[in-house]
Design a protein around this motif. Sequence first.
Motif, PDB file in Angstrom:
ATOM      1  N   SER A 141       0.848  -1.191   0.000  1.00 16.94           N
ATOM      2  CA  SER A 141       0.000   0.000   0.000  1.00 16.94           C
ATOM      3  C   SER A 141       0.884   1.241   0.000  1.00 16.94           C
ATOM      4  O   SER A 141       1.902   1.295   0.688  1.00 16.94           O
ATOM      5  CB  SER A 141      -0.902  -0.009   1.243  1.00 16.94           C
ATOM      6  OG  SER A 141      -1.505   1.247   1.456  1.00 16.94           O
ATOM      7  N   VAL A 142       0.500   2.237  -0.790  1.00 15.43           N
ATOM      8  CA  VAL A 142       1.279   3.476  -0.914  1.00 15.43           C
ATOM      9  C   VAL A 142       0.437   4.638  -0.409  1.00 15.43           C
ATOM     10  O   VAL A 142      -0.759   4.718  -0.692  1.00 15.43           O
ATOM     11  CB  VAL A 142       1.692   3.719  -2.387  1.00 15.43           C
ATOM     12  CG1 VAL A 142       2.347   5.079  -2.551  1.00 15.43           C
ATOM     13  CG2 VAL A 142       2.635   2.622  -2.855  1.00 15.43           C
ATOM     14  N   GLN A 143       1.060   5.532   0.351  1.00 11.34           N
ATOM     15  CA  GLN A 143       0.313   6.671   0.894  1.00 11.34           C
ATOM     16  C   GLN A 143       1.220   7.892   1.014  1.00 11.34           C
ATOM     17  O   GLN A 143       2.369   7.791   1.457  1.00 11.34           O
ATOM     18  CB  GLN A 143      -0.250   6.334   2.278  1.00 11.34           C
ATOM     19  CG  GLN A 143      -1.106   7.435   2.888  1.00 11.34           C
ATOM     20  CD  GLN A 143      -1.576   7.078   4.294  1.00 11.34           C
ATOM     21  OE1 GLN A 143      -0.788   7.074   5.230  1.00 11.34           O
ATOM     22  NE2 GLN A 143      -2.867   6.783   4.436  1.00 11.34           N
ATOM     23  N   LEU A 144       0.708   9.023   0.607  1.00  9.80           N
ATOM     24  CA  LEU A 144       1.337  10.309   0.879  1.00  9.80           C
ATOM     25  C   LEU A 144       0.639  10.873   2.107  1.00  9.80           C
ATOM     26  O   LEU A 144      -0.566  11.144   2.067  1.00  9.80           O
ATOM     27  CB  LEU A 144       1.180  11.244  -0.324  1.00  9.80           C
ATOM     28  CG  LEU A 144       1.970  12.555  -0.290  1.00  9.80           C
ATOM     29  CD1 LEU A 144       3.465  12.296  -0.200  1.00  9.80           C
ATOM     30  CD2 LEU A 144       1.657  13.407  -1.523  1.00  9.80           C
ATOM     31  N   SER A 145       1.355  10.977   3.204  1.00 12.40           N
ATOM     32  CA  SER A 145       0.751  11.339   4.487  1.00 12.40           C
ATOM     33  C   SER A 145       1.182  12.743   4.911  1.00 12.40           C
ATOM     34  O   SER A 145       2.330  13.141   4.676  1.00 12.40           O
ATOM     35  CB  SER A 145       1.181  10.347   5.576  1.00 12.40           C
ATOM     36  OG  SER A 145       1.048   9.015   5.142  1.00 12.40           O
ATOM     37  N   GLN A 146       0.267  13.464   5.529  1.00 16.27           N
ATOM     38  CA  GLN A 146       0.587  14.813   6.018  1.00 16.27           C
ATOM     39  C   GLN A 146       0.262  14.925   7.493  1.00 16.27           C
ATOM     40  O   GLN A 146      -0.854  14.652   7.916  1.00 16.27           O
ATOM     41  CB  GLN A 146      -0.187  15.879   5.243  1.00 16.27           C
ATOM     42  CG  GLN A 146       0.154  17.303   5.684  1.00 16.27           C
ATOM     43  CD  GLN A 146      -0.345  18.360   4.715  1.00 16.27           C
ATOM     44  OE1 GLN A 146      -0.245  18.182   3.507  1.00 16.27           O
ATOM     45  NE2 GLN A 146      -0.894  19.439   5.237  1.00 16.27           N
ATOM     46  N   MET A 147       1.270  15.316   8.275  1.00 11.33           N
ATOM     47  CA  MET A 147       1.092  15.492   9.717  1.00 11.33           C
ATOM     48  C   MET A 147       0.474  16.858  10.005  1.00 11.33           C
ATOM     49  O   MET A 147       0.462  17.747   9.142  1.00 11.33           O
ATOM     50  CB  MET A 147       2.438  15.352  10.422  1.00 11.33           C
ATOM     51  CG  MET A 147       3.098  13.998  10.234  1.00 11.33           C
ATOM     52  SD  MET A 147       2.155  12.657  10.986  1.00 11.33           S
ATOM     53  CE  MET A 147       2.568  12.896  12.718  1.00 11.33           C
ATOM     54  N   PRO A 148      -0.051  17.069  11.217  1.00 11.15           N
ATOM     55  CA  PRO A 148      -0.678  18.346  11.547  1.00 11.15           C
ATOM     56  C   PRO A 148       0.242  19.555  11.373  1.00 11.15           C
ATOM     57  O   PRO A 148      -0.237  20.673  11.135  1.00 11.15           O
ATOM     58  CB  PRO A 148      -1.074  18.164  13.018  1.00 11.15           C
ATOM     59  CG  PRO A 148      -1.287  16.702  13.152  1.00 11.15           C
ATOM     60  CD  PRO A 148      -0.238  16.078  12.286  1.00 11.15           C
ATOM     61  N   ASP A 149       1.560  19.349  11.489  1.00 13.37           N
ATOM     62  CA  ASP A 149       2.484  20.483  11.326  1.00 13.37           C
ATOM     63  C   ASP A 149       2.773  20.800   9.869  1.00 13.37           C
ATOM     64  O   ASP A 149       3.575  21.693   9.564  1.00 13.37           O
ATOM     65  CB  ASP A 149       3.797  20.225  12.069  1.00 13.37           C
ATOM     66  CG  ASP A 149       4.567  19.013  11.528  1.00 13.37           C
ATOM     67  OD1 ASP A 149       4.084  18.374  10.563  1.00 13.37           O
ATOM     68  OD2 ASP A 149       5.638  18.697  12.078  1.00 13.37           O
ATOM     69  N   GLY A 150       2.121  20.079   8.940  1.00 12.77           N
ATOM     70  CA  GLY A 150       2.288  20.345   7.521  1.00 12.77           C
ATOM     71  C   GLY A 150       3.351  19.507   6.844  1.00 12.77           C
ATOM     72  O   GLY A 150       3.439  19.496   5.609  1.00 12.77           O
ATOM     73  N   GLN A 151       4.180  18.796   7.618  1.00 11.02           N
ATOM     74  CA  GLN A 151       5.219  17.960   7.024  1.00 11.02           C
ATOM     75  C   GLN A 151       4.583  16.750   6.340  1.00 11.02           C
ATOM     76  O   GLN A 151       3.660  16.139   6.875  1.00 11.02           O
ATOM     77  CB  GLN A 151       6.203  17.489   8.092  1.00 11.02           C
ATOM     78  CG  GLN A 151       7.031  18.613   8.699  1.00 11.02           C
ATOM     79  CD  GLN A 151       7.944  19.266   7.678  1.00 11.02           C
ATOM     80  OE1 GLN A 151       8.577  18.593   6.860  1.00 11.02           O
ATOM     81  NE2 GLN A 151       7.996  20.589   7.708  1.00 11.02           N
ATOM     82  N   ARG A 152       5.107  16.423   5.151  1.00  8.42           N
ATOM     83  CA  ARG A 152       4.545  15.310   4.389  1.00  8.42           C
ATOM     84  C   ARG A 152       5.562  14.175   4.273  1.00  8.42           C
ATOM     85  O   ARG A 152       6.761  14.404   4.144  1.00  8.42           O
ATOM     86  CB  ARG A 152       4.101  15.769   3.002  1.00  8.42           C
ATOM     87  CG  ARG A 152       2.870  16.668   3.043  1.00  8.42           C
ATOM     88  CD  ARG A 152       2.403  17.039   1.648  1.00  8.42           C
ATOM     89  NE  ARG A 152       3.415  17.816   0.958  1.00  8.42           N
ATOM     90  CZ  ARG A 152       3.641  17.748  -0.354  1.00  8.42           C
ATOM     91  NH1 ARG A 152       2.928  16.909  -1.116  1.00  8.42           N
ATOM     92  NH2 ARG A 152       4.555  18.491  -0.914  1.00  8.42           N
ATOM     93  N   TYR A 153       5.044  12.962   4.301  1.00  6.42           N
ATOM     94  CA  TYR A 153       5.889  11.770   4.268  1.00  6.42           C
ATOM     95  C   TYR A 153       5.332  10.787   3.251  1.00  6.42           C
ATOM     96  O   TYR A 153       4.111  10.677   3.068  1.00  6.42           O
ATOM     97  CB  TYR A 153       5.949  11.117   5.654  1.00  6.42           C
ATOM     98  CG  TYR A 153       6.513  12.033   6.704  1.00  6.42           C
ATOM     99  CD1 TYR A 153       7.880  12.090   6.954  1.00  6.42           C
ATOM    100  CD2 TYR A 153       5.672  12.877   7.435  1.00  6.42           C
ATOM    101  CE1 TYR A 153       8.398  12.953   7.907  1.00  6.42           C
ATOM    102  CE2 TYR A 153       6.187  13.748   8.388  1.00  6.42           C
ATOM    103  CZ  TYR A 153       7.552  13.778   8.613  1.00  6.42           C
ATOM    104  OH  TYR A 153       8.064  14.644   9.554  1.00  6.42           O
ATOM    105  N   PHE A 154       6.237  10.078   2.603  1.00  4.05           N
ATOM    106  CA  PHE A 154       5.845   9.041   1.667  1.00  4.05           C
ATOM    107  C   PHE A 154       5.968   7.700   2.375  1.00  4.05           C
ATOM    108  O   PHE A 154       7.046   7.335   2.865  1.00  4.05           O
ATOM    109  CB  PHE A 154       6.742   9.065   0.429  1.00  4.05           C
ATOM    110  CG  PHE A 154       6.396   8.014  -0.577  1.00  4.05           C
ATOM    111  CD1 PHE A 154       5.250   8.128  -1.360  1.00  4.05           C
ATOM    112  CD2 PHE A 154       7.197   6.892  -0.736  1.00  4.05           C
ATOM    113  CE1 PHE A 154       4.917   7.147  -2.279  1.00  4.05           C
ATOM    114  CE2 PHE A 154       6.878   5.913  -1.654  1.00  4.05           C
ATOM    115  CZ  PHE A 154       5.728   6.043  -2.428  1.00  4.05           C
ATOM    116  N   CYS A 155       4.867   6.984   2.471  1.00  2.00           N
ATOM    117  CA  CYS A 155       4.825   5.756   3.277  1.00  2.00           C
ATOM    118  C   CYS A 155       4.329   4.573   2.448  1.00  2.00           C
ATOM    119  O   CYS A 155       3.366   4.696   1.690  1.00  2.00           O
ATOM    120  CB  CYS A 155       3.893   5.941   4.485  1.00  2.00           C
ATOM    121  SG  CYS A 155       4.286   7.372   5.528  1.00  2.00           S
ATOM    122  N   ILE A 156       4.997   3.439   2.625  1.00  2.00           N
ATOM    123  CA  ILE A 156       4.502   2.190   2.056  1.00  2.00           C
ATOM    124  C   ILE A 156       4.246   1.231   3.217  1.00  2.00           C
ATOM    125  O   ILE A 156       4.836   1.364   4.294  1.00  2.00           O
ATOM    126  CB  ILE A 156       5.483   1.568   1.048  1.00  2.00           C
ATOM    127  CG1 ILE A 156       6.774   1.121   1.758  1.00  2.00           C
ATOM    128  CG2 ILE A 156       5.801   2.537  -0.074  1.00  2.00           C
ATOM    129  CD1 ILE A 156       7.679   0.284   0.887  1.00  2.00           C
TER     130      ILE A 156
END
Length: 465
Positions: free
Chosen positions: A363-378
């Motif tokens: 599964s692939v996901q582009l995730s965004q935390m409340p502080d605005g930082q984004r992470y690419f997660c598998i």
Amino acid sequence: MNGIDLQIGGRIRRLRRQKSVSQAQLAEALEISASYLNLIEHNRRRITVPLLFRVAGYFGVEPGELAESDDARLAGDLMEMFGDDIFADADLTNTDIRDLATHHPAVGRAVLKLFDQMRHLQAPKSSAAELPVTGHNVVTEAVSDFLQENANYFPTLEAAAERVRQDIDNTSDSFEAGLKTYLFNVFGIETRLASLPNGVVRRLDESGRVLLVSDTLEPESELFTLAQHLALLVGDDPIGALIEQSTLPQPDSMGLARNVLASYLAAALVMPYEAFFRACRDTRYDIERLGRRFRASFEQVCHRMTTLQRPSMSGIPLHLVRTDIAGNISKRFSLSGIHIPRHSGACPRWNVYSAFLNPGQISVQLSQMPDGQRYFCIAKAITKGGYAHNAPRRHVAIGLGCHVTHAAGMIYADGVDLSAPAGAVPIGVGCRICPRRECGQRAHPPADHRFMTDDGQRMENLYMS
């Protein structure tokens, strides 16, 4: 020149320990006093720009990498801790907690350890082993912190693995055959497949000359358990030295730390650093392809990827999390910057949990935390267990990822619009410290919020009100 306000003492201390350099040796190389270096390492003195560049040059890293602070991770752990109900009336703000992490990190870590110990003592005990029947354990957290403090990279273990792997490769074209030959020629240990009780993967017989390996293991697990046994034998001295130099609460954590470091050394034997690094780069971190090349499992490859932190040959800064189907996190490590909860389950919106809906698929996901930082997660849900008909099975999900700025280096990001904020899934660290009031998947209200009911209106989730 005036100093710059960077809290990088912990990172300098970690790099120094990784290279087995004393404070006196580093101070001499930097042309400063050992006492001044000690103050810098404890964030009690600011570092000048020229000194920052000298430190970066000594360790072979970019100044910008050195300047990255561990404050965010500590602040996240503290926010999670202060989000507990026992602090409900403390009226602490996020600013208060960040100030503690930034200006008094030693105090913050001490408070965190005290809270860990309190939870450990308060946990219900089992009647048999008198151990907490909870996912949280102060010993496992201490070992997790030890790995994090060392960036999950241990040069002495890498060096030991390289020496032994070279000897093994010189005896056979097959790593597995060479490994068995090495065990027999050097330690007089013969290996055999055997029927062992459930849960036992290997066992030395009474003579200590025959290593029995469970015949229900998958091929990758069988190879790894042989490598881990060899790692315990050849790595006794470097593993013991690492534990002795650590701040682990001995002797409680010694056995677990020894096992974890032996697994590290085993992975380095199966997947040699330089060959594995180049393969990661060439395949763009294609986990399944790497697993086939090195005869390693999905989880083993992911874990080895997080250890690629050699200053002159470093990989993508990754995070790794392993959770079971009930949400218990059994592995957590982060160099990407994403915060993984210390005391509770992670956000249900994170794909490490939704992976259970499609087991065996990535599964692939582009995730965004409340502080605005984004992470690419598998993430991928896998089944662990023996080949026997009635062997018990365990279902876990493995999550791996990086900051979005590094995502293009991973093959899984192909076709994903990494620049589109609208495509990112909003996630949080945990419900108690997540400010997203609009989330319908909340299990708890935010720590600083007391919800009120309205008989005239019913929200999808009571904690949204």
